[in-house]
Design a protein around this motif. Structure first.
Motif, PDB file in Angstrom:
ATOM      1  N   LYS A   1       0.836  -1.202   0.000  1.00 39.53           N
ATOM      2  CA  LYS A   1       0.000   0.000   0.000  1.00 39.53           C
ATOM      3  C   LYS A   1       0.875   1.257   0.000  1.00 39.53           C
ATOM      4  O   LYS A   1       0.561   2.246  -0.670  1.00 39.53           O
ATOM      5  CB  LYS A   1      -0.937  -0.002   1.201  1.00 39.53           C
ATOM      6  CG  LYS A   1      -2.045  -1.049   1.115  1.00 39.53           C
ATOM      7  CD  LYS A   1      -3.007  -0.952   2.293  1.00 39.53           C
ATOM      8  CE  LYS A   1      -4.132  -1.961   2.152  1.00 39.53           C
ATOM      9  NZ  LYS A   1      -5.082  -1.905   3.295  1.00 39.53           N
ATOM     10  N   TYR A   2       1.960   1.219   0.753  1.00 42.61           N
ATOM     11  CA  TYR A   2       2.899   2.346   0.753  1.00 42.61           C
ATOM     12  C   TYR A   2       3.528   2.499  -0.631  1.00 42.61           C
ATOM     13  O   TYR A   2       3.608   3.610  -1.166  1.00 42.61           O
ATOM     14  CB  TYR A   2       3.989   2.111   1.803  1.00 42.61           C
ATOM     15  CG  TYR A   2       5.107   3.134   1.763  1.00 42.61           C
ATOM     16  CD1 TYR A   2       4.924   4.402   2.289  1.00 42.61           C
ATOM     17  CD2 TYR A   2       6.339   2.823   1.185  1.00 42.61           C
ATOM     18  CE1 TYR A   2       5.942   5.345   2.239  1.00 42.61           C
ATOM     19  CE2 TYR A   2       7.359   3.753   1.135  1.00 42.61           C
ATOM     20  CZ  TYR A   2       7.161   5.014   1.654  1.00 42.61           C
ATOM     21  OH  TYR A   2       8.157   5.948   1.607  1.00 42.61           O
TER      22      TYR A   2
ATOM     23  N   ASP B   1       2.295   1.595  -3.442  1.00 42.34           N
ATOM     24  CA  ASP B   1       1.277   2.100  -4.371  1.00 42.34           C
ATOM     25  C   ASP B   1       1.181   3.622  -4.296  1.00 42.34           C
ATOM     26  O   ASP B   1       1.020   4.298  -5.328  1.00 42.34           O
ATOM     27  CB  ASP B   1      -0.085   1.485  -4.055  1.00 42.34           C
ATOM     28  CG  ASP B   1      -0.184   0.019  -4.454  1.00 42.34           C
ATOM     29  OD1 ASP B   1       0.646  -0.435  -5.268  1.00 42.34           O
ATOM     30  OD2 ASP B   1      -1.088  -0.668  -3.941  1.00 42.34           O
ATOM     31  N   ARG B   2       1.297   4.167  -3.093  1.00 42.51           N
ATOM     32  CA  ARG B   2       1.264   5.633  -2.956  1.00 42.51           C
ATOM     33  C   ARG B   2       2.497   6.263  -3.590  1.00 42.51           C
ATOM     34  O   ARG B   2       2.408   7.318  -4.236  1.00 42.51           O
ATOM     35  CB  ARG B   2       1.163   6.022  -1.473  1.00 42.51           C
ATOM     36  CG  ARG B   2      -0.140   5.612  -0.812  1.00 42.51           C
ATOM     37  CD  ARG B   2      -0.372   6.354   0.489  1.00 42.51           C
ATOM     38  NE  ARG B   2       0.660   6.069   1.482  1.00 42.51           N
ATOM     39  CZ  ARG B   2       0.610   5.049   2.331  1.00 42.51           C
ATOM     40  NH1 ARG B   2      -0.410   4.192   2.298  1.00 42.51           N
ATOM     41  NH2 ARG B   2       1.573   4.864   3.226  1.00 42.51           N
TER      42      ARG B   2
ATOM     43  N   GLN C   1       2.084   6.353  -7.338  1.00 43.13           N
ATOM     44  CA  GLN C   1       1.232   7.452  -7.798  1.00 43.13           C
ATOM     45  C   GLN C   1       1.997   8.767  -7.855  1.00 43.13           C
ATOM     46  O   GLN C   1       1.804   9.577  -8.777  1.00 43.13           O
ATOM     47  CB  GLN C   1       0.007   7.586  -6.885  1.00 43.13           C
ATOM     48  CG  GLN C   1      -0.959   6.415  -6.963  1.00 43.13           C
ATOM     49  CD  GLN C   1      -1.545   6.231  -8.356  1.00 43.13           C
ATOM     50  OE1 GLN C   1      -1.729   7.187  -9.102  1.00 43.13           O
ATOM     51  NE2 GLN C   1      -1.852   4.994  -8.720  1.00 43.13           N
ATOM     52  N   LYS C   2       2.906   8.978  -6.901  1.00 47.28           N
ATOM     53  CA  LYS C   2       3.693  10.209  -6.909  1.00 47.28           C
ATOM     54  C   LYS C   2       4.681  10.220  -8.084  1.00 47.28           C
ATOM     55  O   LYS C   2       4.863  11.254  -8.737  1.00 47.28           O
ATOM     56  CB  LYS C   2       4.436  10.372  -5.582  1.00 47.28           C
ATOM     57  CG  LYS C   2       3.492  10.648  -4.412  1.00 47.28           C
ATOM     58  CD  LYS C   2       4.249  10.917  -3.124  1.00 47.28           C
ATOM     59  CE  LYS C   2       3.270  11.219  -1.984  1.00 47.28           C
ATOM     60  NZ  LYS C   2       3.962  11.514  -0.719  1.00 47.28           N
TER      61      LYS C   2
END
Length: 315
Positions: free
Chosen positions: A295-296, A298-299, A302-303
């Motif tokens: 999940k980290y 994935d963030r 996105q950046k």
């Protein structure tokens, strides 16, 4: 028997695959060293141009005139390094493939010595590179220094515990083609090719020799450090996403490399980077060998995906 001997003599032993984009300054020396590789029986040379607008293609045609087993691929539009190296890999007919950028210079005896080590170990090969800062012409006639090597039976472990950037690896062609070459979700191919090949390789050899000599740099993607951080992250991010079955230790190391890439990007883009969660996460991974937090990642993906100043493969 004579037909069999003729067929064996005609078999390609090494396919050299080069991507080309506006490297007319380097190409005369690069091709001189490439065509001068010693100890090979029947090599082939595949040049894939990504719509150069200088004299690169003309130089290649002139310097390879009369050389057998030469393929020059031109394209209608610019697409990117990973896509073009894959184009060349798909054409390779040799037992082994050795890739190079059009500013990489191979010591004249490097390929033959790598093949000799391959014969002794049955593994894929990796050798170190060195940035020389020299003019290309000074490197045309170099040969390998004395070297040691270490065989690592677990290829993925060898890649994740080694210095596996830059081109110049010698890889079994069937392994490379089965791996699909470079991951085209990253623009620059350096990080993803050995990583993906390691999924199928029986073993790998680490050589202490500088099998690639890098001349002085006059404008290439290594100058865009954000691009390098982006592509390094993407190589490990997608490997983790695509292969959840990999051993825990391998996934931990990939996670650390992905987190490290984002931390390096943060240092370049934030005024006070040591007060960010990126630094805390990087430090924690270094100290605790953390399991991947997808999940980290994935963030972070996105950046990186939102950046407008990096190049990506065109569809």
């Amino acid at each position: 028997i004579q037909k069999r001997r003729k067929r064996m003599a005609e078999e390609i032993d090494v396919s050299f695959v080069m991507t080309v984009y506006n490297k007319e300054f380097y190409l005369p020396s690069v091709i001189t060293a490439l065509l001068g590789q010693t100890g090979l029986k029947n090599p082939e040379f595949i040049f894939v141009d990504d719509v150069s607008n200088d004299n690169s293609v003309e130089i290649i045609r002139r310097m390879t005139e009369g050389v057998k087993n030469v393929t020059i691929v031109t394209n209608p539009y610019n697409r990117g390094i990973s896509a073009r190296i894959n184009q060349g890999i798909a054409l390779a007919k040799g037992k082994w493939t050795r890739m190079l950028d059009s500013d990489d210079i191979f010591p004249l005896d490097s390929t033959a010595k790598m093949l000799a080590v391959a014969g002794e170990t049955g593994a894929e090969i990796y050798g170190c590179f060195t940035k020389t800062g020299k003019d290309p012409k000074e490197l045309e006639n170099c040969r390998l220094e004395e070297f040691d090597y270490q065989y690592v039976p677990d290829a993925m472990s060898g890649v994740l515990n080694g210095r596996f950037t830059r081109m110049g690896q010698l890889i079994k062609t069937d392994v490379l083609q089965k791996a699909g070459g470079a991951d085209e979700r990253a623009f620059i191919q350096d990080e993803s090719i050995p990583l993906r090949a390691a999924l199928y390789a029986k073993g790998i050899v680490k050589m202490t020799a500088n099998v690639v000599l890098v001349p002085k740099e006059i404008g290439n993607f290594s100058g865009n450090k954000i691009q390098l951080d982006h592509d390094r992250f993407m190589a490990y991010y997608w490997m983790l996403k695509d292969h959840p079955e990999l051993p825990d230790e391998a996934r931990r190391r990939m996670y650390l490399r992905a987190v490290s890439a984002f931390w390096k990007f943060t240092k370049k883009s934030r005024q006070f980077p040591f007060f960010t969660s990126a630094f805390a996460r990087y430090l924690g991974c270094k100290l605790l060998a953390s399991k991947p937090d997808m999940k980290y990642l994935d963030r972070m993906y996105q950046k990186f995906a939102a950046l407008t100043d990096v190049r990506r493969i065109k569809p």
